[in-house]
Design a protein around this motif. Structure first.
Motif, PDB file in Angstrom:
ATOM      1  N   ASN A  88      -4.223  25.600  -5.371  1.00  0.00           N
ATOM      2  CA  ASN A  88      -2.984  26.262  -4.918  1.00  0.00           C
ATOM      3  C   ASN A  88      -1.742  25.616  -5.521  1.00  0.00           C
ATOM      4  N   ASN A  89      -1.815  25.297  -6.789  1.00  0.00           N
ATOM      5  CA  ASN A  89      -0.672  24.681  -7.477  1.00  0.00           C
ATOM      6  C   ASN A  89       0.533  25.611  -7.573  1.00  0.00           C
ATOM      7  N   TYR A  90       0.322  26.906  -7.353  1.00  0.00           N
ATOM      8  CA  TYR A  90       1.431  27.848  -7.427  1.00  0.00           C
ATOM      9  C   TYR A  90       2.466  27.590  -6.319  1.00  0.00           C
ATOM     10  N   LEU A  91       2.101  26.778  -5.304  1.00  0.00           N
ATOM     11  CA  LEU A  91       3.027  26.452  -4.225  1.00  0.00           C
ATOM     12  C   LEU A  91       4.028  25.367  -4.619  1.00  0.00           C
ATOM     13  N   GLY A  92       3.872  24.832  -5.810  1.00  0.00           N
ATOM     14  CA  GLY A  92       4.836  23.845  -6.286  1.00  0.00           C
ATOM     15  C   GLY A  92       4.201  22.496  -6.544  1.00  0.00           C
ATOM     16  N   PRO A  93       4.929  21.600  -7.223  1.00  0.00           N
ATOM     17  CA  PRO A  93       4.387  20.282  -7.561  1.00  0.00           C
ATOM     18  C   PRO A  93       4.376  19.346  -6.355  1.00  0.00           C
ATOM     19  N   VAL A  94       3.598  18.272  -6.483  1.00  0.00           N
ATOM     20  CA  VAL A  94       3.592  17.215  -5.472  1.00  0.00           C
ATOM     21  C   VAL A  94       4.638  16.187  -5.863  1.00  0.00           C
ATOM     22  N   ASN A  95       5.638  15.993  -5.007  1.00  0.00           N
ATOM     23  CA  ASN A  95       6.690  15.013  -5.272  1.00  0.00           C
ATOM     24  C   ASN A  95       7.011  14.260  -3.980  1.00  0.00           C
ATOM     25  N   ASN A  96       8.062  13.467  -3.996  1.00  0.00           N
ATOM     26  CA  ASN A  96       8.381  12.628  -2.837  1.00  0.00           C
ATOM     27  C   ASN A  96       8.940  13.403  -1.652  1.00  0.00           C
ATOM     28  N   ARG A  97       9.122  14.703  -1.778  1.00  0.00           N
ATOM     29  CA  ARG A  97       9.510  15.533  -0.640  1.00  0.00           C
ATOM     30  C   ARG A  97       8.304  16.251  -0.051  1.00  0.00           C
ATOM     31  N   THR A  98       7.156  16.051  -0.640  1.00  0.00           N
ATOM     32  CA  THR A  98       5.926  16.697  -0.160  1.00  0.00           C
ATOM     33  C   THR A  98       5.392  15.957   1.069  1.00  0.00           C
ATOM     34  N   PHE A  99       4.839  16.708   2.006  1.00  0.00           N
ATOM     35  CA  PHE A  99       4.141  16.117   3.144  1.00  0.00           C
ATOM     36  C   PHE A  99       2.681  15.890   2.736  1.00  0.00           C
ATOM     37  N   VAL A 100       2.300  14.655   2.527  1.00  0.00           N
ATOM     38  CA  VAL A 100       0.914  14.346   2.156  1.00  0.00           C
ATOM     39  C   VAL A 100       0.134  14.034   3.430  1.00  0.00           C
ATOM     40  N   VAL A 101      -0.898  14.822   3.685  1.00  0.00           N
ATOM     41  CA  VAL A 101      -1.690  14.690   4.911  1.00  0.00           C
ATOM     42  C   VAL A 101      -3.151  14.504   4.528  1.00  0.00           C
ATOM     43  N   VAL A 102      -3.738  13.383   4.916  1.00  0.00           N
ATOM     44  CA  VAL A 102      -5.151  13.106   4.669  1.00  0.00           C
ATOM     45  C   VAL A 102      -5.948  13.521   5.906  1.00  0.00           C
ATOM     46  N   ILE A 103      -6.997  14.299   5.717  1.00  0.00           N
ATOM     47  CA  ILE A 103      -7.851  14.726   6.822  1.00  0.00           C
ATOM     48  C   ILE A 103      -9.245  14.163   6.589  1.00  0.00           C
ATOM     49  N   GLN A 104      -9.641  13.225   7.418  1.00  0.00           N
ATOM     50  CA  GLN A 104     -10.969  12.622   7.290  1.00  0.00           C
ATOM     51  C   GLN A 104     -11.987  13.551   7.945  1.00  0.00           C
ATOM     52  N   CYS A 105     -12.924  14.061   7.140  1.00  0.00           N
ATOM     53  CA  CYS A 105     -13.885  15.073   7.602  1.00  0.00           C
ATOM     54  C   CYS A 105     -15.281  14.480   7.722  1.00  0.00           C
ATOM     55  N   HIS A 106     -16.002  14.949   8.729  1.00  0.00           N
ATOM     56  CA  HIS A 106     -17.386  14.526   8.929  1.00  0.00           C
ATOM     57  C   HIS A 106     -18.295  15.752   8.776  1.00  0.00           C
ATOM     58  N   SER A 107     -18.741  16.348   9.858  1.00  0.00           N
ATOM     59  CA  SER A 107     -19.645  17.493   9.722  1.00  0.00           C
ATOM     60  C   SER A 107     -19.417  18.576  10.762  1.00  0.00           C
ATOM     61  N   ASN A 108     -18.301  18.503  11.503  1.00  0.00           N
ATOM     62  CA  ASN A 108     -18.053  19.476  12.558  1.00  0.00           C
ATOM     63  C   ASN A 108     -17.171  20.610  12.032  1.00  0.00           C
ATOM     64  N   VAL A 109     -17.795  21.736  11.726  1.00  0.00           N
ATOM     65  CA  VAL A 109     -17.078  22.872  11.156  1.00  0.00           C
ATOM     66  C   VAL A 109     -16.114  23.476  12.173  1.00  0.00           C
ATOM     67  N   TYR A 110     -16.533  23.527  13.433  1.00  0.00           N
ATOM     68  CA  TYR A 110     -15.705  24.137  14.477  1.00  0.00           C
ATOM     69  C   TYR A 110     -14.395  23.390  14.655  1.00  0.00           C
ATOM     70  N   TYR A 111     -14.461  22.071  14.755  1.00  0.00           N
ATOM     71  CA  TYR A 111     -13.249  21.266  14.900  1.00  0.00           C
ATOM     72  C   TYR A 111     -12.328  21.432  13.693  1.00  0.00           C
ATOM     73  N   LEU A 112     -12.906  21.381  12.504  1.00  0.00           N
ATOM     74  CA  LEU A 112     -12.093  21.495  11.294  1.00  0.00           C
ATOM     75  C   LEU A 112     -11.434  22.869  11.210  1.00  0.00           C
ATOM     76  N   ARG A 113     -12.157  23.914  11.562  1.00  0.00           N
ATOM     77  CA  ARG A 113     -11.573  25.263  11.555  1.00  0.00           C
ATOM     78  C   ARG A 113     -10.412  25.354  12.545  1.00  0.00           C
ATOM     79  N   THR A 114     -10.585  24.737  13.719  1.00  0.00           N
ATOM     80  CA  THR A 114      -9.530  24.736  14.727  1.00  0.00           C
ATOM     81  C   THR A 114      -8.292  24.009  14.224  1.00  0.00           C
ATOM     82  N   LEU A 115      -8.488  22.867  13.559  1.00  0.00           N
ATOM     83  CA  LEU A 115      -7.369  22.116  13.002  1.00  0.00           C
ATOM     84  C   LEU A 115      -6.647  22.928  11.934  1.00  0.00           C
ATOM     85  N   LEU A 116      -7.395  23.582  11.055  1.00  0.00           N
ATOM     86  CA  LEU A 116      -6.780  24.365   9.982  1.00  0.00           C
ATOM     87  C   LEU A 116      -5.993  25.549  10.541  1.00  0.00           C
TER      88      LEU A 116
END
Length: 414
Positions: A88-116
Motif C-alpha cells: 500500500n505504498n500509494y498511501l505515501g512514504p514512511v517519514n518522521n510524521r508517520t505513525f509506526v505501529v508494531v503488532i506482535q502476532c501469534h496464532s489467534n485470527v479472531y483477536y487479530l481481525r478484531t484489532l484490525l
C-alpha cells in the motif's frame, strides 16, 4: 536370412538386458526405501514398527509431509524477511510524521481481525505504517492481512519459533535437561514462555536496526499485540503524549497507552489527565512506545536483559531500567487508556483486571465514545513504589542467554 535372424537375436538380448536392468534398479530402489523407513522409525521412535501395519505407515507419511511443510515455510519466511516488501505504498512514504505501529502476532485470527477492525476506524490510520511481527506462520492470518487497504504495512517472521523447531531447541525437546541446566522445579525450561521473550527482543533489534524502511525514522514506535483493542482516537492521543513527553517529561523513557485500569470516570472529567509515573509491576506490557535513542540505551545493556532470570520480556526490561536509568523506567501515559486487552482470564492471574472479553471491551468503548478526543490536558506527577526486581525464574538455560545475545550482534532474518 541368417543376417536377419542374428539381428533379431541381438535386439532380443538387448531388450531383455534393458528390461532386466530396469527391474533390478526398481528392486534396489524399493529395497533402499524400505531400509530408510525401517531405520527412520527405529531411530526416531526408539523401537521397531511393522510397516505392514497401515497405521504406522500413515504415521510416517504424515510426519514426512509435516517436515516438508516446515521446509516450505522456512523458505517462504526467508524470502519475505529478506525482501522486506512494503504494501500500500500509494498511501505515501514512511517519514518522521508517520505513525509506526508494531503488532506482535501469534496464532489467534479472531483477536487479530478484531484489532484490525478497530484500527480501521482510527483517525489518521492512513498515515500509519503497520509492522506485523509473527512467531507463527498461518495462511489464514496472512490472508486476513492481505485485505488491509487503510494503511501501509509489512510482515516479518521470527525465524526461531516453536513452529519451525518442533523437536529441537529453541522449541520443545523430548528431554529439556542438558548439561549445565538443572531440571528442578522453577528451573525447568518453558519453551513457549522463552519464545515470548525471544520474539519481542528479536523484533525490537530487527525493527530499529535492520528494517530498511525505518533506517531514518527517529520518532517513537508503538508496540501492540494481536489481543489488543483500540479506540478511534488512539493515534490522536498517542501524538498528544509525544508532545507532552517532549515538553514536560524529557527524562521519561516510555509512552504508554494502557497503563491504568479503565474506568468511565477517567473519561468524563473536564480535562484529560496525562500522568508521569513509574512503570511498575502491576502495569501491562502492551501499548508502550519508545524511540531509537532509548533503544540504543537499552541495547547497550543487552547483557542485563538477556541474563535476567525471567521469561517475561517486560519484567526483564523493567529490571534493565532499574539499573540503567537510575532506579526505574518512567512513563508518560494517559490516565484514561486507549488500548485494552481482549483475552479472558481467571481472578488468580496477575493483572487480570486489565483483561476483558471482546464484547465487554466494545461495550465500554461505546460508553466513553462521547468523551474521546481530549481538547485540553492536565499534567499529574504520580509517586509510586519502585519496581520490584524479583525474578520469576525459568530463564536459566545458557542456550537462551546465547540466542538472546546473538540477536543483538548481527542481522537475523532466517
Amino acid at each position: 536370412m541368417r543376417y536377419l535372424l542374428n539381428s533379431c537375436r541381438v535386439y532380443s538380448f538387448l531388450f531383455l538386458f534393458t528390461v532386466g536392468s530396469v527391474i533390478y534398479a526398481l528392486y534396489e530402489q524399493v529395497k533402499y526405501v524400505k531400509k530408510v523407513r525401517r531405520d527412520y522409525v527405529i531411530n526416531f521412535h526408539d523401537k521397531e514398527y511393522d510397516f505392514e501395519n497401515e497405521k504406522a505407515e500413515k504415521l510416517f507419511r504424515n510426519h514426512r509431509m509435516y517436515l516438508r511443510n516446515i521446509h516450505k515455510i522456512k523458505s517462504r519466511i526467508k524470502w519475505l524477511n529478506t525482501k522486506q516488501l512494503v504494501y500500500n505504498n500509494y498511501l505515501g512514504p514512511v517519514n518522521n510524521r508517520t505513525f509506526v505501529v508494531v503488532i506482535q502476532c501469534h496464532s489467534n485470527v479472531y483477536y487479530l481481525r478484531t484489532l484490525l477492525e478497530a484500527l480501521k476506524k482510527a483517525v489518521f490510520i492512513n498515515s500509519a505504517f503497520l509492522v506485523f511481527s509473527h512467531d507463527h506462520y498461518s495462511y489464514e492470518i496472512n490472508k486476513l492481512i492481505k485485505t488491509i487497504t487503510f494503511a501501509k504495512y509489512i510482515q516479518i517472521f521470527y525465524p526461531y519459533s516453536m513452529q519451525l523447531h518442533p523437536n529441537v531447541f529453541p522449541g520443545s525437546e523430548p528431554n529439556s535437561c542438558v548439561q549445565g541446566f538443572p531440571c528442578e522445579l522453577g528451573h525447568r525450561r518453558d519453551p513457549r514462555a522463552a519464545q515470548s521473550k525471544h520474539h519481542w527482543w528479536w523484533q525490537a533489534n530487527q525493527i530499529f536496526d535492520h528494517l530498511y524502511v525505518l533506517k531514518n525514522f527517529s520518532d517513537p514506535i508503538l508496540f501492540l499485540e494481536e489481543d489488543n483493542y483500540v479506540t478511534e482516537d488512539v493515534l490522536v492521543v498517542y501524538r498528544l503524549l509525544q508532545y507532552a513527553r517532549n515538553i514536560h517529561c524529557p527524562f521519561c523513557e516510555l509512552i504508554s497507552l494502557a497503563a491504568h485500569v479503565p474506568d468511565v470516570a477517567q473519561y468524563t472529567r473536564g480535562k484529560s489527565v496525562v500522568s508521569l509515573e513509574v512503570w511498575t509491576n502491576n502495569m501491562p506490557s502492551t501499548a508502550i512506545a519508545f524511540d531509537r535513542k532509548i533503544w540504543d540505551s537499552i541495547k547497550a545493556s543487552k547483557d542485563i536483559f538477556c541474563y535476567f532470570n525471567d521469561t517475561n520480556w517486560d519484567r526483564s526490561l523493567k529490571y534493565l531500567g532499574s539499573i540503567k536509568f537510575e532506579g526505574n523506567i518512567y512513563l508518560t501515559t494517559m490516565v484514561g487508556p486507549r488500548v485494552f486487552r481482549l483475552e479472558k482470564c481467571d481472578d488468580k492471574h496477575v493483572g487480570c483486571k486489565l483483561k476483558y472479553k471482546v464484547e465487554e471491551v466494545k461495550k465500554f468503548v461505546k460508553l466513553i465514545s462521547k468523551h474521546l478526543y481530549p481538547y485540553s490536558i492536565k499534567i499529574k506527577v504520580m509517586s509510586d513504589d519502585d519496581f520490584n526486581s524479583t525474578a520469576a525464574g525459568f530463564w536459566t538455560d545458557p542456550r537462551d542467554h546465547e540466542l538472546c545475545m546473538h540477536f543483538t550482534k548481527q542481522c537475523v532474518w532466517f
